[in-house]
Design a protein around this motif. Structure first.
Motif, PDB file in Angstrom:
ATOM      1  N   VAL A 118       0.946  -1.240  -0.149  1.00  0.00           N
ATOM      2  CA  VAL A 118       0.186  -0.091  -0.043  1.00  0.00           C
ATOM      3  C   VAL A 118       0.580   1.021   0.075  1.00  0.00           C
ATOM      4  CG1 VAL A 118      -1.819   1.123   1.267  1.00  0.00           C
ATOM      5  CG2 VAL A 118      -1.949  -1.086   0.700  1.00  0.00           C
ATOM      6  N   GLU A 119       0.421   1.799  -1.276  1.00  0.00           N
ATOM      7  CA  GLU A 119       0.900   3.738  -1.067  1.00  0.00           C
ATOM      8  C   GLU A 119       0.063   4.801  -0.599  1.00  0.00           C
ATOM      9  OE1 GLU A 119       3.500   3.917  -4.133  1.00  0.00           O
ATOM     10  OE2 GLU A 119       4.690   2.492  -3.976  1.00  0.00           O
ATOM     11  N   VAL A 120       0.977   5.414   0.194  1.00  0.00           N
ATOM     12  CA  VAL A 120      -0.359   6.576  -0.063  1.00  0.00           C
ATOM     13  C   VAL A 120       0.458   8.080  -0.088  1.00  0.00           C
ATOM     14  CG1 VAL A 120      -1.803   8.547   1.941  1.00  0.00           C
ATOM     15  CG2 VAL A 120      -1.434   6.161   2.265  1.00  0.00           C
ATOM     16  N   ASP A 121       0.367   8.658  -1.321  1.00  0.00           N
ATOM     17  CA  ASP A 121       0.861   9.836  -1.601  1.00  0.00           C
ATOM     18  C   ASP A 121       2.845   9.428  -2.318  1.00  0.00           C
ATOM     19  OD1 ASP A 121      -1.559  11.702  -1.579  1.00  0.00           O
ATOM     20  OD2 ASP A 121      -0.657  11.966   0.313  1.00  0.00           O
ATOM     21  N   GLY A 122       2.327   8.364  -2.939  1.00  0.00           N
ATOM     22  CA  GLY A 122       3.208   7.794  -3.484  1.00  0.00           C
ATOM     23  C   GLY A 122       4.638   7.157  -1.898  1.00  0.00           C
ATOM     24  N   GLU A 123       4.477   6.826  -1.126  1.00  0.00           N
ATOM     25  CA  GLU A 123       5.226   6.563   0.112  1.00  0.00           C
ATOM     26  C   GLU A 123       4.704   5.688   0.625  1.00  0.00           C
ATOM     27  OE1 GLU A 123       7.787   7.937   1.280  1.00  0.00           O
ATOM     28  OE2 GLU A 123       8.400   9.647  -0.855  1.00  0.00           O
ATOM     29  N   PRO A 124       5.790   4.419   0.991  1.00  0.00           N
ATOM     30  CA  PRO A 124       4.824   3.611   1.852  1.00  0.00           C
ATOM     31  C   PRO A 124       4.251   3.557   2.757  1.00  0.00           C
ATOM     32  CG  PRO A 124       7.163   2.984   0.866  1.00  0.00           C
ATOM     33  CD  PRO A 124       6.746   4.281   0.901  1.00  0.00           C
ATOM     34  N   ALA A 125       3.102   2.484   2.821  1.00  0.00           N
ATOM     35  CA  ALA A 125       2.716   2.731   3.905  1.00  0.00           C
ATOM     36  C   ALA A 125       1.991   0.933   4.731  1.00  0.00           C
ATOM     37  CB  ALA A 125       1.010   3.405   3.592  1.00  0.00           C
ATOM     38  N   GLU A 126       2.463   1.524   6.104  1.00  0.00           N
ATOM     39  CA  GLU A 126       1.837  -0.081   7.166  1.00  0.00           C
ATOM     40  C   GLU A 126       0.103  -0.231   6.627  1.00  0.00           C
ATOM     41  OE1 GLU A 126       2.101   1.082  11.589  1.00  0.00           O
ATOM     42  OE2 GLU A 126       4.893   0.499  10.621  1.00  0.00           O
ATOM     43  N   PHE A 127      -0.072  -1.411   6.567  1.00  0.00           N
ATOM     44  CA  PHE A 127      -1.694  -1.928   6.787  1.00  0.00           C
ATOM     45  C   PHE A 127      -1.620  -3.667   7.095  1.00  0.00           C
ATOM     46  CE2 PHE A 127       1.454  -3.716   3.527  1.00  0.00           C
ATOM     47  CZ  PHE A 127       0.351  -5.062   3.113  1.00  0.00           C
ATOM     48  N   ARG A 128      -3.225  -3.172   7.772  1.00  0.00           N
ATOM     49  CA  ARG A 128      -3.322  -4.834   8.591  1.00  0.00           C
ATOM     50  C   ARG A 128      -4.550  -5.310   8.282  1.00  0.00           C
ATOM     51  NH1 ARG A 128      -2.900  -4.998  14.709  1.00  0.00           N
ATOM     52  NH2 ARG A 128      -4.268  -6.829  15.281  1.00  0.00           N
ATOM     53  N   SER A 129      -4.624  -6.176   8.333  1.00  0.00           N
ATOM     54  CA  SER A 129      -6.349  -6.339   8.054  1.00  0.00           C
ATOM     55  C   SER A 129      -7.266  -6.488   9.000  1.00  0.00           C
ATOM     56  CB  SER A 129      -6.898  -7.682   6.802  1.00  0.00           C
ATOM     57  OG  SER A 129      -5.979  -7.653   5.680  1.00  0.00           O
ATOM     58  N   VAL A 130      -8.043  -5.987   9.296  1.00  0.00           N
ATOM     59  CA  VAL A 130      -8.855  -6.010  10.257  1.00  0.00           C
ATOM     60  C   VAL A 130     -10.055  -6.748  10.590  1.00  0.00           C
ATOM     61  CG1 VAL A 130      -9.546  -5.391  13.102  1.00  0.00           C
ATOM     62  CG2 VAL A 130      -7.531  -5.509  11.677  1.00  0.00           C
ATOM     63  N   GLY A 131     -11.230  -7.612  10.305  1.00  0.00           N
ATOM     64  CA  GLY A 131     -12.089  -8.108   9.961  1.00  0.00           C
ATOM     65  C   GLY A 131     -12.362  -7.829   8.224  1.00  0.00           C
ATOM     66  N   GLU A 132     -13.314  -6.865   7.605  1.00  0.00           N
ATOM     67  CA  GLU A 132     -13.348  -7.441   6.496  1.00  0.00           C
ATOM     68  C   GLU A 132     -12.440  -5.602   6.129  1.00  0.00           C
ATOM     69  OE1 GLU A 132     -16.569  -8.526   4.101  1.00  0.00           O
ATOM     70  OE2 GLU A 132     -17.321 -10.289   5.226  1.00  0.00           O
ATOM     71  N   ASP A 133     -12.022  -4.697   7.142  1.00  0.00           N
ATOM     72  CA  ASP A 133     -11.292  -3.864   6.593  1.00  0.00           C
ATOM     73  C   ASP A 133      -9.788  -3.821   6.309  1.00  0.00           C
ATOM     74  OD1 ASP A 133     -13.314  -2.760   6.888  1.00  0.00           O
ATOM     75  OD2 ASP A 133     -13.278  -1.548   8.007  1.00  0.00           O
ATOM     76  N   LEU A 134      -9.487  -3.262   5.296  1.00  0.00           N
ATOM     77  CA  LEU A 134      -7.855  -2.667   5.484  1.00  0.00           C
ATOM     78  C   LEU A 134      -7.224  -1.552   6.398  1.00  0.00           C
ATOM     79  CD1 LEU A 134      -5.194  -4.289   3.961  1.00  0.00           C
ATOM     80  CD2 LEU A 134      -5.757  -2.449   2.329  1.00  0.00           C
ATOM     81  N   VAL A 135      -6.785  -1.728   7.517  1.00  0.00           N
ATOM     82  CA  VAL A 135      -6.213  -0.508   7.938  1.00  0.00           C
ATOM     83  C   VAL A 135      -5.612  -0.086   7.277  1.00  0.00           C
ATOM     84  CG1 VAL A 135      -5.816   0.552  10.266  1.00  0.00           C
ATOM     85  CG2 VAL A 135      -7.913  -1.102  10.119  1.00  0.00           C
ATOM     86  N   VAL A 136      -4.540   1.533   7.286  1.00  0.00           N
ATOM     87  CA  VAL A 136      -3.759   2.095   6.459  1.00  0.00           C
ATOM     88  C   VAL A 136      -3.120   2.523   7.461  1.00  0.00           C
ATOM     89  CG1 VAL A 136      -2.609   3.024   4.226  1.00  0.00           C
ATOM     90  CG2 VAL A 136      -4.957   1.260   4.457  1.00  0.00           C
ATOM     91  N   THR A 137      -1.798   2.456   7.606  1.00  0.00           N
ATOM     92  CA  THR A 137      -1.366   4.233   8.137  1.00  0.00           C
ATOM     93  C   THR A 137      -0.338   4.878   7.149  1.00  0.00           C
ATOM     94  OG1 THR A 137      -1.282   3.155  11.033  1.00  0.00           O
ATOM     95  CG2 THR A 137       0.577   4.598  10.593  1.00  0.00           C
ATOM     96  N   PRO A 138      -0.943   5.775   6.919  1.00  0.00           N
ATOM     97  CA  PRO A 138       0.235   6.057   5.692  1.00  0.00           C
ATOM     98  C   PRO A 138       1.612   6.793   7.104  1.00  0.00           C
ATOM     99  CG  PRO A 138      -1.555   7.643   6.658  1.00  0.00           C
ATOM    100  CD  PRO A 138      -1.728   6.811   7.323  1.00  0.00           C
ATOM    101  N   ALA A 139       2.671   7.599   5.964  1.00  0.00           N
ATOM    102  CA  ALA A 139       4.039   7.546   6.757  1.00  0.00           C
ATOM    103  C   ALA A 139       3.594   8.588   7.790  1.00  0.00           C
ATOM    104  CB  ALA A 139       5.184   8.189   5.688  1.00  0.00           C
ATOM    105  N   GLU A 140       2.963   9.848   7.600  1.00  0.00           N
ATOM    106  CA  GLU A 140       2.891  11.007   8.215  1.00  0.00           C
ATOM    107  C   GLU A 140       0.828  11.114   8.299  1.00  0.00           C
ATOM    108  OE1 GLU A 140       4.018  14.637   5.912  1.00  0.00           O
ATOM    109  OE2 GLU A 140       5.559  14.166   6.425  1.00  0.00           O
ATOM    110  N   THR A 141       0.412  11.899   9.340  1.00  0.00           N
ATOM    111  CA  THR A 141      -0.967  12.021   9.451  1.00  0.00           C
ATOM    112  C   THR A 141      -0.531  12.971   8.885  1.00  0.00           C
ATOM    113  OG1 THR A 141      -0.728  11.726  11.762  1.00  0.00           O
ATOM    114  CG2 THR A 141      -2.283  13.040  11.370  1.00  0.00           C
ATOM    115  N   LEU A 142      -1.992  13.035   7.832  1.00  0.00           N
ATOM    116  CA  LEU A 142      -2.870  13.575   7.071  1.00  0.00           C
ATOM    117  C   LEU A 142      -3.776  14.832   7.450  1.00  0.00           C
ATOM    118  CD1 LEU A 142      -3.370  11.034   4.456  1.00  0.00           C
ATOM    119  CD2 LEU A 142      -1.530  11.922   4.616  1.00  0.00           C
ATOM    120  N   PRO A 143      -3.886  15.996   6.867  1.00  0.00           N
ATOM    121  CA  PRO A 143      -4.726  16.825   7.435  1.00  0.00           C
ATOM    122  C   PRO A 143      -5.899  16.910   6.393  1.00  0.00           C
ATOM    123  CG  PRO A 143      -3.304  18.015   6.129  1.00  0.00           C
ATOM    124  CD  PRO A 143      -2.654  16.065   6.658  1.00  0.00           C
ATOM    125  N   PRO A 144      -7.018  17.163   7.188  1.00  0.00           N
ATOM    126  CA  PRO A 144      -8.092  17.547   6.273  1.00  0.00           C
ATOM    127  C   PRO A 144      -7.851  18.638   5.181  1.00  0.00           C
ATOM    128  CG  PRO A 144      -8.545  18.927   8.916  1.00  0.00           C
ATOM    129  CD  PRO A 144      -7.268  17.961   8.882  1.00  0.00           C
TER     130      PRO A 144
END
Length: 514
Positions: A118-144
């Motif tokens: 998984v990449e977020v804005d071109g950067e590798p991101a952590e990911f983990r499956s929980v139930g039927e969701d894919l939980v993604v942790t980007p390299a930086e917190t994203l603002p609104p």
């Protein structure tokens, strides 16, 4: 079909690297010093965020579908088919979204396939499956309020298991999709709820001898040594549950609809002549619907006729899915087959162009499609609407007891998500529309129908929206009418037909899907 959750996680991705300094500097230039100070405080709070868990947007019937924190604008789907419809397809999904909240992590709906990266804005991101969701942790917190691009490399498994139904349908010569209501995320990751529609680009690579067709219009074909990549794009936003990809040894039959609308049907090549008498009826059916509710809402239309056993037809946007058996079995009367064709066509206005805000608003989709199915049969085959509605009235209390009132349907039966498609949202909801026409008169009802699809074209709407529009057109308060007809446990008296009676509720009632 059995559709249950799985708690087996996919392979976790490698930890994301620290974002490069240049990327941080680019992001810093977007915000003021005060805004960054606020961001820092939010990040400190986010550091104590709970462990990943399945999320959802709170849909009463499907509480874990959809995800908060972002709005999807576009989806780019790429599938590579090996020629074997029992093997996973290699796939890449790119989601263009806009954040609506601070996101230290976010969820995508996805299961039934392995995620490789998984990449977020071109950067590798952590990911983990929980139930039927894919939980993604980007390299930086994203603002609104900023664009977000998520790229997921994964596979897409076309084989259903005991615990989970794939959104793919295995046909005799390939694959098709049937994602309604909650199976889109078992084909590709996304925000799998009809309230978040997006533009789609779909690319499908297939071996020589196969044809690939998807929603929207063709945008080019690239041929290589032993394969071809077919690209399609939608010109209108689409819900994930309406995505369609056909892969098979198929022919694409083209003709013009009203005002030059491109009509294309996808059929098994061997059945082209057999099916042509049915296919050529579509332009006149479109013209009939346009007379009732206004211009066809999309860039193209057609039938995808698949050699598969699904038990239903499906209104996938611009390319409705039909079983071959519907057209091949001689015992089905001609008028019945044509009315089912009109049912799925009517969904292009009701359910596709105007999508439900929640799955409890399903009655607006199926009630309207059933209404125009019945009206077509009345006008073209002398099958009186009144007789059908009187029969529905007799069964209405039984349907309400089994499935709930039309606008407050009961939850799906355990392990059977398609069980929300009960008679109360088909003829039971068409009965509500019949009662409304009797209540406000035919001219006002016909104005309402046209205004509904015009007002909410390419959007989402709910039952309250329909009530407000009907009240405005009728010029009087209809809250009492809608409260009784949409939410009461017992069917109220039919306006203009005080002699109609509803039978005592039966113990069981059949289910229908499509």
């Amino acid at each position: 079909m059995l559709r249950t959750r799985t708690t087996t996680p996919h392979s976790a991705g490698t930890p994301a690297a620290t974002a490069p300094r240049q990327r941080r500097q680019r992001r810093q230039r977007r915000f003021t010093t005060a805004f960054l100070a606020s961001a820092a405080s939010v990040c400190l709070i986010a550091a104590s965020a709970p462990a990943p868990s399945p999320l959802g947007i709170g849909d009463r019937l499907f509480p874990h579908l959809g995800n908060p924190g972002y709005d999807v604008k576009a989806c780019d789907l790429a599938f590579t088919y090996s020629g074997n419809n029992t093997r996973p397809l290699s796939a890449v999904t790119v989601i263009e979204a806009r954040t609506t909240d601070w996101l230290e992590q976010f969820n995508l709906d996805y299961s039934h396939g392995t995620v490789r990266s998984v990449e977020v804005d071109g950067e590798p991101a952590e990911f983990r499956s929980v139930g039927e969701d894919l939980v993604v942790t980007p390299a930086e917190t994203l603002p609104p309020g900023i664009p977000m691009r998520v790229t997921v490399h994964h596979d897409s498994n076309p084989v259903s298991t005991k615990d989970q139904q794939s959104g793919w349908v295995q046909t005799k010569d390939g694959l098709a999709m049937a994602n309604q209501a909650d199976a889109g995320h078992r084909v590709f990751p996304g925000n799998d709820h009809p309230s978040d529609k997006a533009m789609f680009t779909i690319r499908v690579t297939v071996p020589d001898g196969y044809t690939a067709v998807a929603n929207g219009l063709p945008a080019g074909t690239t041929r290589r040594a032993a394969s071809s990549t077919w690209t399609y794009r939608t010109e209108h936003p689409m819900a994930t549950e309406l995505a369609q990809v056909s892969i098979g040894r198929s022919s694409v039959v083209r003709r013009n609809g009203p005002d030059g609308l491109p009509v294309r049907d996808v059929v098994p090549t061997k059945d082209r002549e057999l099916l042509e008498p049915w296919l050529k009826k579509t332009p006149d059916q479109i013209a009939w619907m346009q007379e009732k509710v206004g211009d066809y809402p999309f860039e193209t239309y057609g039938l995808l006729i698949a050699e598969a056993r699904t038990g239903f037809e499906l209104e996938t946007q611009t390319l409705s899915l039909f079983e071959r058996e519907l057209f091949a079995r001689s015992e089905y009367p001609k008028w019945y087959v044509e009315s089912i064709m009109v049912h799925e066509l009517a969904h292009q206005w009701f359910g596709d162009s105007v999508s439900p805000r929640t799955w409890s608003d399903l009655w607006l989709n199926e009630g309207h499609a059933t209404w125009y199915e019945a009206l077509f049969a009345e006008e073209k085959a002398d099958r009186p609407m009144e007789a059908r509605m009187k029969a529905a009235y007799r069964s209405s209390d039984t349907w309400r007891r089994a499935g709930g009132p039309p606008a407050a349907p009961k939850e799906a039966e355990p392990g059977e998500k398609l069980s929300i498609f009960r008679p109360n949202v088909y003829d039971g909801s068409a009965l509500v529309l019949y009662a409304l026409r009797e209540e406000i008169g035919r001219p006002a009802f016909e104005r309402l129908e046209r205004a509904w699809v015009r007002t909410h074209h390419d959007g989402v709407a709910d039952t309250a929206d329909f009530e407000r529009l009907a009240t405005g057109i009728a010029g009087r308060d209809l809250s009492g009418f809608f409260k009784e007809w949409l939410y009461a446990e017992k069917t109220p008296p039919m306006p203009g037909h005080p002699d109609w009676k509803s039978a005592a509720p039966a113990a069981k009632t059949a289910k229908r899907a499509g």
